[in-house]
Motif scaffolding. Structure first.
Motif, PDB file in Angstrom:
ATOM      1  N   GLY A 342       5.561   9.563   0.013  1.00 22.21           N
ATOM      2  CA  GLY A 342       4.252   9.196  -0.236  1.00 22.21           C
ATOM      3  C   GLY A 342       4.216   7.931  -0.994  1.00 22.21           C
ATOM      4  O   GLY A 342       2.900   7.362  -1.171  1.00 22.21           O
ATOM      5  N   ILE A 343       5.140   7.390  -1.368  1.00 24.21           N
ATOM      6  CA  ILE A 343       5.189   5.869  -2.086  1.00 24.21           C
ATOM      7  C   ILE A 343       4.288   4.827  -1.127  1.00 24.21           C
ATOM      8  O   ILE A 343       4.709   4.700   0.035  1.00 24.21           O
ATOM      9  CB  ILE A 343       6.591   5.375  -2.404  1.00 24.21           C
ATOM     10  CG1 ILE A 343       6.433   4.236  -3.512  1.00 24.21           C
ATOM     11  CG2 ILE A 343       7.319   4.942  -0.997  1.00 24.21           C
ATOM     12  CD1 ILE A 343       7.878   3.823  -4.006  1.00 24.21           C
ATOM     13  N   LYS A 344       3.434   3.754  -1.752  1.00 25.07           N
ATOM     14  CA  LYS A 344       2.659   3.069  -0.993  1.00 25.07           C
ATOM     15  C   LYS A 344       3.052   1.425  -1.265  1.00 25.07           C
ATOM     16  O   LYS A 344       2.842   0.581  -0.612  1.00 25.07           O
ATOM     17  CB  LYS A 344       1.375   3.112  -1.532  1.00 25.07           C
ATOM     18  CG  LYS A 344       0.690   4.353  -0.977  1.00 25.07           C
ATOM     19  CD  LYS A 344      -0.896   4.335  -1.272  1.00 25.07           C
ATOM     20  CE  LYS A 344      -1.486   5.782  -0.756  1.00 25.07           C
ATOM     21  NZ  LYS A 344      -2.805   5.930  -0.904  1.00 25.07           N
ATOM     22  N   PRO A 414       8.877 -11.379   6.169  1.00 28.75           N
ATOM     23  CA  PRO A 414       8.780 -12.105   7.820  1.00 28.75           C
ATOM     24  C   PRO A 414       7.417 -12.084   8.029  1.00 28.75           C
ATOM     25  O   PRO A 414       7.086 -13.053   8.789  1.00 28.75           O
ATOM     26  CB  PRO A 414       9.070 -10.533   8.616  1.00 28.75           C
ATOM     27  CG  PRO A 414      10.349  -9.946   7.710  1.00 28.75           C
ATOM     28  CD  PRO A 414       9.433  -9.917   6.229  1.00 28.75           C
ATOM     29  N   SER A 415       6.483 -11.526   7.626  1.00 26.39           N
ATOM     30  CA  SER A 415       5.104 -11.605   7.934  1.00 26.39           C
ATOM     31  C   SER A 415       4.471 -11.859   6.732  1.00 26.39           C
ATOM     32  O   SER A 415       4.527 -11.104   5.587  1.00 26.39           O
ATOM     33  CB  SER A 415       4.262 -10.516   8.537  1.00 26.39           C
ATOM     34  OG  SER A 415       4.665 -10.402   9.934  1.00 26.39           O
ATOM     35  N   PRO A 416       3.597 -12.964   6.250  1.00 21.25           N
ATOM     36  CA  PRO A 416       3.004 -13.178   4.997  1.00 21.25           C
ATOM     37  C   PRO A 416       2.348 -11.959   4.432  1.00 21.25           C
ATOM     38  O   PRO A 416       1.785 -11.301   5.084  1.00 21.25           O
ATOM     39  CB  PRO A 416       2.082 -14.407   5.214  1.00 21.25           C
ATOM     40  CG  PRO A 416       2.330 -14.894   6.514  1.00 21.25           C
ATOM     41  CD  PRO A 416       3.003 -13.911   7.396  1.00 21.25           C
ATOM     42  N   LEU A 417       2.425 -11.954   2.969  1.00 18.32           N
ATOM     43  CA  LEU A 417       1.607 -10.790   2.387  1.00 18.32           C
ATOM     44  C   LEU A 417       0.097 -10.800   2.842  1.00 18.32           C
ATOM     45  O   LEU A 417      -0.340  -9.831   2.835  1.00 18.32           O
ATOM     46  CB  LEU A 417       1.927 -10.837   0.910  1.00 18.32           C
ATOM     47  CG  LEU A 417       1.264  -9.649  -0.057  1.00 18.32           C
ATOM     48  CD1 LEU A 417       2.052  -8.498   0.320  1.00 18.32           C
ATOM     49  CD2 LEU A 417       1.674 -10.052  -1.466  1.00 18.32           C
ATOM     50  N   MET A 450      -6.769  -6.143   6.218  1.00 14.69           N
ATOM     51  CA  MET A 450      -5.377  -6.298   6.179  1.00 14.69           C
ATOM     52  C   MET A 450      -4.611  -4.900   6.319  1.00 14.69           C
ATOM     53  O   MET A 450      -5.412  -3.747   6.333  1.00 14.69           O
ATOM     54  CB  MET A 450      -5.009  -6.366   4.390  1.00 14.69           C
ATOM     55  CG  MET A 450      -5.247  -7.877   4.006  1.00 14.69           C
ATOM     56  SD  MET A 450      -5.070  -8.315   2.389  1.00 14.69           S
ATOM     57  CE  MET A 450      -3.412  -7.986   2.276  1.00 14.69           C
ATOM     58  N   PRO A 451      -3.286  -5.056   6.920  1.00 11.96           N
ATOM     59  CA  PRO A 451      -2.452  -3.724   7.149  1.00 11.96           C
ATOM     60  C   PRO A 451      -2.488  -3.179   5.827  1.00 11.96           C
ATOM     61  O   PRO A 451      -2.425  -3.688   4.941  1.00 11.96           O
ATOM     62  CB  PRO A 451      -1.330  -4.231   7.686  1.00 11.96           C
ATOM     63  CG  PRO A 451      -1.537  -5.714   8.116  1.00 11.96           C
ATOM     64  CD  PRO A 451      -2.732  -5.973   7.345  1.00 11.96           C
ATOM     65  N   GLU A 452      -2.269  -1.569   5.654  1.00 12.86           N
ATOM     66  CA  GLU A 452      -2.310  -0.807   4.776  1.00 12.86           C
ATOM     67  C   GLU A 452      -1.316  -1.150   3.725  1.00 12.86           C
ATOM     68  O   GLU A 452      -1.430  -1.330   2.596  1.00 12.86           O
ATOM     69  CB  GLU A 452      -2.048   0.784   5.093  1.00 12.86           C
ATOM     70  CG  GLU A 452      -2.099   1.688   3.986  1.00 12.86           C
ATOM     71  CD  GLU A 452      -2.156   3.032   4.358  1.00 12.86           C
ATOM     72  OE1 GLU A 452      -2.185   3.945   3.419  1.00 12.86           O
ATOM     73  OE2 GLU A 452      -1.992   3.410   5.266  1.00 12.86           O
ATOM     74  N   ALA A 453       0.012  -1.397   4.278  1.00 12.34           N
ATOM     75  CA  ALA A 453       1.280  -1.878   3.605  1.00 12.34           C
ATOM     76  C   ALA A 453       0.721  -2.917   2.654  1.00 12.34           C
ATOM     77  O   ALA A 453       1.204  -3.255   1.499  1.00 12.34           O
ATOM     78  CB  ALA A 453       2.300  -1.987   4.132  1.00 12.34           C
ATOM     79  N   ASN A 454       0.368  -4.002   3.452  1.00 15.61           N
ATOM     80  CA  ASN A 454       0.194  -5.376   2.963  1.00 15.61           C
ATOM     81  C   ASN A 454      -0.924  -5.163   1.522  1.00 15.61           C
ATOM     82  O   ASN A 454      -0.887  -5.941   0.441  1.00 15.61           O
ATOM     83  CB  ASN A 454      -0.325  -6.605   3.736  1.00 15.61           C
ATOM     84  CG  ASN A 454       0.771  -6.546   4.928  1.00 15.61           C
ATOM     85  OD1 ASN A 454       1.335  -5.658   5.452  1.00 15.61           O
ATOM     86  ND2 ASN A 454       1.036  -7.949   5.170  1.00 15.61           N
TER      87      ASN A 454
END
Length: 676
Positions: A342-344, A414-417, A450-454
């Motif tokens: 569950g870590i984000k 690899p992809s900007p934050l 934004m993507p969830e992880a970002n």
């Protein structure tokens, strides 16, 4: 990797990527600071050189001597010295081989291809493929007037481009949605004020409550200069609220941003009776719909402002599949979730932030003063080898070295934050429209995209930066200082020569970071008009499903047969499942709340106009104070709205429950821990 993007103002934008040399021709900056004992003497030599560059860029005389012991002196309102010196520091760290080079390029595309990708990104691929998709119909049924106009404009451009190329016959939208007009006309949602999180209730006026403590961020930087107070509304879409086109080019190229903290207004967000909703309060399925709607709204917003919304098509970089640095956030999280479900936010990023929060917040010049390049390189290698084995000694890491590792982690992604597809368009907006409120609204929609992880990682980073600014009295790092240092690590500008346009662009990126830090609590709140549209979208999808069920002969026969088999009361396959309170004789205004982790697992509660979510939580806590387990007592419990016209929604404790119930009478109500 560096990426060049040209906006309409001829400013060259380069979003920083970890793996390419950031050379700035004609510029030989180095880090500027008071030289602490034992620091490399080369930095002393760089002092006049960096000032000389800054003077050339700003077209000014040399600023007075820079004293880092004086917080007011460190805030040079006419200088971008810290920005360019951070650029030089990044350049030097790459030249010593500590960061690998990998070029990220933009893919060329014609207008038709960009519009096709836009339609796919907003969940309307059905307009391209011709397939009959219920989700596309449901989405179109929720659009406001300005949003529908934005979709119509992009679809028309797409079809016209294809006809010119004669690639293939474009399917008429009438064949898809059954419209009678020759061009696609999308039915729009009325734009009269609606309740914040749901359906307009007859005769009901929204009740407002100031929540400046939650939605107004002052970062502990108010020095007696009162900021302008402005109100933000989430009830009406941003594009619909633009009734007068603001003047463009309000900032001449030779006019700099006002860097004083008091220049930023204090925004007050009014909390309606439905409360406020944070990004993590909605289910992933509903957040996907929020992203669709946010891109449509952002496009409509730019159309209303008369600013072109340009998108960059970026060649994705694969990155490493294991390790810590240079690994995509999604892969890092997949690996980390095997250890911590569950870590984000990646564990290494959390640990770096924790190290700095525990020991580095009061360090003078934190983030600005670089660590030892050789030590940072060695620590980098040691972390890669020992971190997941829990064998790394964090006590050996100096604060400035930890800050260097933190910035390196961000640069090597690899992809900007902060994804760069629509970043140039935002740069253009900031440079053309000076009104902070409009800038903030555009940035708000970009955060939703934004993507969830970002987004989760960026939130953790901004929360840390807020703490750095809050300790300005000891670390001498105010909001503008921090913004200038962070901006080059997120976005770097590069051009053929150092000129005034590049200086203006550099200030723009620092201003963007300043907005992110200052207004982060607002930016991570989901606008309620988008939630209202998600509810309508879900309702439209449910109605479509019910109609399909009604006309499915096979299902109707099955229902008839099951009804006749009275001795077998099982519910027929495919039948709609209703929550228990709808299957019983519970009267209107009474809900049954479930608390599976408590000793008393359910309770019927009569709602009135003043019942809030926190009142229901308090009642369950009182009823279960003796019987609940210690684990439950130690957790923060929240009331969740599940099903009906929403996937899952963690309710604001101050939400008025009768209003939420009326907006979604089909929902179930469950008390459980809030997702972290």
């Amino acid at each position: 990797v560096t990426m060049e993007m040209k906006d309409s103002g001829s400013v060259v934008l380069t979003a920083y990527h970890p793996h390419s040399p950031a050379r700035i021709p004609g510029m030989e900056q180095s880090f500027v600071q008071d030289i602490p004992p034992g620091h490399s003497p080369t930095s002393r030599k760089s002092l006049s050189r960096c000032r000389r560059i800054n003077r050339m860029l700003s077209n000014e005389s040399v600023p007075p001597a820079f004293s880092r012991s004086n917080s007011q002196a460190s805030m040079d309102s006419t200088s971008m010295e810290d920005f360019w010196c951070e650029v030089e520091s990044i350049k030097e760290s790459r030249e010593d081989g500590s960061e690998e080079a990998m070029l990220l390029e933009f893919k060329p595309a014609d207008e038709g291809e960009l519009e096709a990708e836009w339609l796919q990104d907003v969940g309307l691929s059905t307009l391209i493929s011709g397939a009959e998709e219920e989700d596309g119909q449901a989405l179109l049924s929720t659009l406001t007037r300005t949003q529908a106009a934005a979709v119509q404009k992009r679809y028309n451009t797409y079809t016209q481009t294809l006809r010119k190329k004669n690639k293939h016959t474009v399917r008429d939208v009438r064949d898809i949605f059954g419209t009678s007009d020759s061009s696609p006309t999308f039915e729009t949602v009325p734009v009269s004020p609606v309740s914040s999180n749901g359906i307009q209730l007859p005769g009901q006026k929204p009740v407002w409550k100031s929540v400046s403590s939650k939605s107004c961020l002052d970062c502990g930087i108010d020095k007696g200069s009162p900021s302008i107070m402005e109100e933000l509304s989430y009830d009406i879409s941003f594009s619909e609220s633009i009734t007068v086109l603001p003047k463009t080019q309000e900032w001449p190229k030779n006019q700099r941003f006002k860097k004083e903290d008091s220049a930023l207004p204090k925004f007050i967000v009014r909390r309606s009776r439905f409360g406020l909703t944070e990004v993590g309060d909605l289910s992933p399925e509903d957040m996907k719909k929020i992203r669709y709607l946010s891109l449509i709204e952002l496009t409509a917003f730019y159309d209303a402002l008369g600013v072109e919304l340009k998108r960059n098509r970026v060649e994705r970089v694969r990155g490493r599949e294991n390790g810590l640095f240079g690994v995509p956030l999604t892969i890092l999280l997949e690996n980390d979730q095997k250890k911590v479900p569950g870590i984000k936010v990646p564990l290494i990023f959390q640990k770096l932030l924790l190290k700095l929060e525990e020991t580095g917040l009061e360090t003078e010049g934190i983030l600005r003063v670089p660590g030892s390049a050789s030590r940072v390189k060695n620590l980098h290698q040691e972390l890669e080898a020992k971190f997941y084995e829990d064998a790394f000694d964090w006590d050996q890491v100096r604060n400035n070295d930890a800050a260097g590792l933190l910035k390196m982690f961000i640069r090597e992604l690899p992809s900007p934050l902060f994804t760069v597809e629509y970043l140039p368009a935002f740069i253009t907006l900031v440079e053309k429209i000076s009104k902070i409120k409009l800038q903030l609204q555009a940035l708000h929609l970009l955060i939703m995209l934004m993507p969830e992880a970002n987004r989760d990682t960026a939130k953790a980073f901004l929360q840390f930066l807020k703490k750095v600014v809050a300790n300005e009295g000891k670390n001498k790092m105010n909001l503008w200082n921090v913004s200038m240092i962070v901006a080059p690590n997120l976005f770097i500008y590069k051009g053929k020569r150092a000129n005034q346009q590049e200086m203006q662009a550099a200030a723009t990126t620092a201003h963007i970071v300043r907005l992110l830090i200052r207004y982060q609590d607002i930016l991570w709140t989901v606008p309620s008009f988008l939630i209202s549209q998600v509810r309508k979208m879900n309702e439209a999808a449910m109605n479509n499903s019910k109609r399909q069920l009604m006309f499915d002969k096979g299902v109707r026969k099955l229902l008839r047969r099951k009804t006749m088999e009275r001795e077998r009361p099982e519910r027929p396959e495919g039948a709609v499942t209703f929550p228990p309170y709808l299957q019983s004789d519970i009267p209107e205004g009474v809900i049954r709340v479930y608390a599976p982790l408590h000793s008393k697992v359910s309770m019927a509660i009569q709602l009135n106009s003043q019942t809030k979510a926190k009142d229901i939580l308090a009642r369950f806590h009182c009823e279960n104070s003796c019987g609940s387990s210690q684990n439950v007592k130690g957790q923060i419990q929240s009331l969740h709205e599940i099903g009906g016209n929403i996937g899952q929604h963690c309710l604001d404790p101050d939400a008025f429950m009768l209003d939420v119930y009326r907006a979604n009478p089909q929902a179930e109500w469950v008390i459980k821990p809030k997702a972290s």
